[in-house]
Design a protein around this motif. Structure first.
Motif, PDB file in Angstrom:
ATOM      1  N   MET A  35     -13.269 -51.985 -24.802  1.00 39.42           N
ATOM      2  CA  MET A  35     -11.913 -52.487 -24.653  1.00 39.42           C
ATOM      3  C   MET A  35     -11.081 -51.422 -23.944  1.00 39.42           C
ATOM      4  SD  MET A  35      -9.119 -53.810 -27.507  1.00 39.42           S
ATOM      5  CE  MET A  35     -10.120 -55.236 -27.956  1.00 39.42           C
ATOM      6  N   GLY A  36     -10.612 -51.736 -22.746  1.00 39.92           N
ATOM      7  CA  GLY A  36      -9.829 -50.781 -21.968  1.00 39.92           C
ATOM      8  C   GLY A  36      -8.380 -50.723 -22.426  1.00 39.92           C
ATOM      9  N   LEU A  37      -7.632 -49.815 -21.834  1.00 42.86           N
ATOM     10  CA  LEU A  37      -6.232 -49.633 -22.198  1.00 42.86           C
ATOM     11  C   LEU A  37      -5.424 -50.897 -21.950  1.00 42.86           C
ATOM     12  CD1 LEU A  37      -3.881 -47.847 -23.115  1.00 42.86           C
ATOM     13  CD2 LEU A  37      -3.683 -47.037 -20.740  1.00 42.86           C
ATOM     14  N   LYS A  38      -5.668 -51.562 -20.826  1.00 43.85           N
ATOM     15  CA  LYS A  38      -4.932 -52.784 -20.508  1.00 43.85           C
ATOM     16  C   LYS A  38      -5.131 -53.824 -21.592  1.00 43.85           C
ATOM     17  CE  LYS A  38      -4.618 -56.469 -17.050  1.00 43.85           C
ATOM     18  NZ  LYS A  38      -5.158 -57.000 -15.762  1.00 43.85           N
ATOM     19  N   GLU A  42      -2.435 -55.423 -24.499  1.00 44.39           N
ATOM     20  CA  GLU A  42      -2.259 -56.856 -24.737  1.00 44.39           C
ATOM     21  C   GLU A  42      -2.523 -57.191 -26.200  1.00 44.39           C
ATOM     22  OE1 GLU A  42      -4.086 -61.186 -23.293  1.00 44.39           O
ATOM     23  OE2 GLU A  42      -4.691 -59.335 -22.262  1.00 44.39           O
ATOM     24  N   LEU A  43      -3.589 -56.611 -26.744  1.00 44.63           N
ATOM     25  CA  LEU A  43      -3.906 -56.839 -28.143  1.00 44.63           C
ATOM     26  C   LEU A  43      -2.774 -56.364 -29.051  1.00 44.63           C
ATOM     27  CD1 LEU A  43      -5.908 -57.543 -30.451  1.00 44.63           C
ATOM     28  CD2 LEU A  43      -6.761 -55.194 -30.261  1.00 44.63           C
ATOM     29  N   SER A  44      -2.213 -55.214 -28.752  1.00 41.98           N
ATOM     30  CA  SER A  44      -1.132 -54.661 -29.574  1.00 41.98           C
ATOM     31  C   SER A  44       0.061 -55.601 -29.611  1.00 41.98           C
ATOM     32  CB  SER A  44      -0.713 -53.286 -29.035  1.00 41.98           C
ATOM     33  OG  SER A  44      -1.778 -52.365 -29.121  1.00 41.98           O
ATOM     34  N   GLN A  45       0.381 -56.200 -28.479  1.00 41.90           N
ATOM     35  CA  GLN A  45       1.498 -57.143 -28.432  1.00 41.90           C
ATOM     36  C   GLN A  45       1.198 -58.399 -29.251  1.00 41.90           C
ATOM     37  OE1 GLN A  45       4.583 -56.517 -27.082  1.00 41.90           O
ATOM     38  NE2 GLN A  45       3.672 -54.471 -26.924  1.00 41.90           N
ATOM     39  N   ILE A  46      -0.037 -58.878 -29.171  1.00 42.12           N
ATOM     40  CA  ILE A  46      -0.432 -60.054 -29.954  1.00 42.12           C
ATOM     41  C   ILE A  46      -0.310 -59.766 -31.450  1.00 42.12           C
ATOM     42  CG2 ILE A  46      -2.395 -61.525 -30.579  1.00 42.12           C
ATOM     43  CD1 ILE A  46      -3.376 -61.192 -27.676  1.00 42.12           C
ATOM     44  N   LEU A  47      -0.809 -58.615 -31.862  1.00 44.95           N
ATOM     45  CA  LEU A  47      -0.775 -58.266 -33.280  1.00 44.95           C
ATOM     46  C   LEU A  47       0.649 -57.985 -33.753  1.00 44.95           C
ATOM     47  CD1 LEU A  47      -3.932 -55.975 -33.546  1.00 44.95           C
ATOM     48  CD2 LEU A  47      -3.728 -58.411 -34.072  1.00 44.95           C
ATOM     49  N   GLY A  59     -15.693 -47.371 -34.919  1.00 43.76           N
ATOM     50  CA  GLY A  59     -16.684 -47.372 -33.851  1.00 43.76           C
ATOM     51  C   GLY A  59     -18.060 -47.685 -34.383  1.00 43.76           C
ATOM     52  N   GLY A  60     -19.103 -47.206 -33.692  1.00 39.55           N
ATOM     53  CA  GLY A  60     -19.136 -46.199 -32.651  1.00 39.55           C
ATOM     54  C   GLY A  60     -18.315 -44.948 -32.977  1.00 39.55           C
ATOM     55  N   GLU A  61     -18.150 -44.178 -31.943  1.00 39.34           N
ATOM     56  CA  GLU A  61     -17.326 -42.966 -32.009  1.00 39.34           C
ATOM     57  C   GLU A  61     -16.106 -43.177 -31.113  1.00 39.34           C
ATOM     58  OE1 GLU A  61     -15.236 -39.929 -32.391  1.00 39.34           O
ATOM     59  OE2 GLU A  61     -16.934 -40.196 -33.759  1.00 39.34           O
ATOM     60  N   PRO A  62     -14.934 -43.470 -31.695  1.00 34.79           N
ATOM     61  CA  PRO A  62     -13.743 -43.784 -30.895  1.00 34.79           C
ATOM     62  C   PRO A  62     -13.332 -42.685 -29.918  1.00 34.79           C
ATOM     63  CG  PRO A  62     -13.400 -44.366 -33.194  1.00 34.79           C
ATOM     64  CD  PRO A  62     -14.679 -43.586 -33.133  1.00 34.79           C
ATOM     65  N   LEU A  63     -13.637 -41.428 -30.260  1.00 33.04           N
ATOM     66  CA  LEU A  63     -13.188 -40.339 -29.391  1.00 33.04           C
ATOM     67  C   LEU A  63     -13.989 -40.253 -28.092  1.00 33.04           C
ATOM     68  CD1 LEU A  63     -12.219 -37.444 -31.814  1.00 33.04           C
ATOM     69  CD2 LEU A  63     -11.018 -39.551 -31.224  1.00 33.04           C
ATOM     70  N   LEU A  64     -15.033 -41.062 -27.958  1.00 29.18           N
ATOM     71  CA  LEU A  64     -15.748 -41.138 -26.685  1.00 29.18           C
ATOM     72  C   LEU A  64     -15.020 -42.028 -25.677  1.00 29.18           C
ATOM     73  CD1 LEU A  64     -19.472 -41.509 -27.857  1.00 29.18           C
ATOM     74  CD2 LEU A  64     -18.336 -39.453 -26.996  1.00 29.18           C
ATOM     75  N   HIS A  65     -14.051 -42.775 -26.145  1.00 36.91           N
ATOM     76  CA  HIS A  65     -13.298 -43.675 -25.263  1.00 36.91           C
ATOM     77  C   HIS A  65     -12.504 -42.847 -24.249  1.00 36.91           C
ATOM     78  CE1 HIS A  65     -10.580 -46.854 -23.937  1.00 36.91           C
ATOM     79  NE2 HIS A  65     -11.317 -47.735 -24.608  1.00 36.91           N
ATOM     80  N   ARG A  66     -12.660 -43.139 -22.965  1.00 34.24           N
ATOM     81  CA  ARG A  66     -12.038 -42.325 -21.917  1.00 34.24           C
ATOM     82  C   ARG A  66     -10.515 -42.381 -21.946  1.00 34.24           C
ATOM     83  NH1 ARG A  66     -15.833 -43.550 -16.558  1.00 34.24           N
ATOM     84  NH2 ARG A  66     -17.778 -42.679 -17.420  1.00 34.24           N
ATOM     85  N   GLU A  67      -9.979 -43.436 -22.526  1.00 31.87           N
ATOM     86  CA  GLU A  67      -8.524 -43.600 -22.550  1.00 31.87           C
ATOM     87  C   GLU A  67      -7.967 -43.499 -23.964  1.00 31.87           C
ATOM     88  OE1 GLU A  67      -7.485 -46.624 -19.012  1.00 31.87           O
ATOM     89  OE2 GLU A  67      -8.906 -47.457 -20.469  1.00 31.87           O
TER      90      GLU A  67
END
Length: 301
Positions: A35-38, A42-47, A59-67
């Motif tokens: 799930m990218g930043l974009k 969008e998800l944040s606004q929905i929630l 995760g997984g390991e969330p800190l591997l997310h590039r953004e």
């Protein structure tokens, strides 16, 4: 308009990980979707429109997310409470997150003795810690150093996905007894277990009642333990929105408290128990109504 019951959302940005823990509840799930930043914005606004105030990033390991830094910035701006769990392997990034987002609650999963740098980070920054309670060792010897310092520590009642994992599990009532024994020594120690065992609520399980779990592609399930079973997919948050998803009749089972049909008479909490985790029962027996196998299969203990 449906009155929402949700208290929080469990979000999996991806299933990428730099470790391969044998007890991980997400092991084997494909990690090719992120799930990218974009999409997260969008998800944040929905929630937020659905009045969700708390999000738990796993995760997984969330800190591997590039953004991950802009993701957490977005989360901080949209939710009252943000939790993130990490395996603690990226100390430099953890230090940045502590500096940029001191309001975010960071949890570190400790599954082996931490190296010196991680130990120093924990002592200085005091994140909450967690590890799996098992028959082999309920509390690791090295964990007592953190408990003596009053650092919050959580023992997790282990989720199991396959029959052969029962050998290292324990009945829930034994887990509670171990917790009671250790809590007398370390009051900061806390248990983590599915409220399908004990809660004061009128539902069978918190899945779909107070929380749901969202995959990287936006697919929504009652709980992360159902990610492997497409028959429990409630819909996609980007297509349907949360309120429509929560009307899915799949959730009816979890929202109706039923009598505990466990026949283990030695359990001292039987009268209070809802029957355990239905996701674990389904994983082993494809039957939501069967008592939790960690308690039922006493021969494995």
């Amino acid at each position: 308009m449906l009155k929402l019951l949700m208290e929080y959302i469990q979000l999996f940005l991806s299933f990428l990980c730099n470790q391969s823990c044998h007890f991980c509840f997400n092991r084997g799930i494909p990690d090719n979707v992120i799930m990218g930043l974009k999409e997260f914005k969008e998800l944040s606004q929905i929630l937020r429109a659905s009045r969700i105030k708390e999000i738990d990033i796993l995760g997984g390991e969330p800190l591997l997310h590039r953004e991950i830094i802009p993701v957490l910035e977005t989360a901080s701006n949209n939710f009252d409470s943000v939790f993130i769990s990490t395996n603690g392997t990226d100390i430099d990034l953890m230090l940045k997150l502590q500096k940029f987002f001191p309001q975010i609650k960071m949890g570190i999963s400790l599954n082996s003795r931490p190296e010196r740098e991680l130990r120093e980070f924990i002592i200085k920054n005091r994140p909450f810690l967690k590890s799996i309670g098992s028959k082999e060792y309920f509390i690791p010897v090295w964990a007592e150093d953190f408990l003596k310092r009053g650092i919050p520590y959580y023992i997790i009642f282990r989720d199991i996905l396959h029959q052969d994992e029962l050998k290292d599990s324990m009945p829930f009532y034994k887990f509670l007894k171990e917790m009671a024994r250790w809590s007398e020594i370390y009051p900061e120690l806390r248990p983590v277990y599915c409220d399908g065992f004990i809660s004061g609520a009128g539902w069978r399980c918190p899945a779909g009642s107070t929380k749901v779990s969202i995959m990287p592609d936006g697919s929504v399930f009652p709980c992360y333990l159902f990610f492997r079973f497409p028959e429990f997919r409630l819909g996609n948050i980007f297509d349907s929105g949360l309120e429509e998803i929560l009307r899915n009749p799949i959730l009816d089972f979890f929202r109706k408290k039923t009598q505990n049909n466990c026949d283990i008479e030695t359990c001292h909490v039987k009268a209070l128990c809802h029957g355990g985790c239905p996701a674990v029962s389904y994983s082993l027996y494809r039957d939501l109504t069967r008592p939790d196998p960690r308690c039922e299969d006493v021969r494995a203990h």
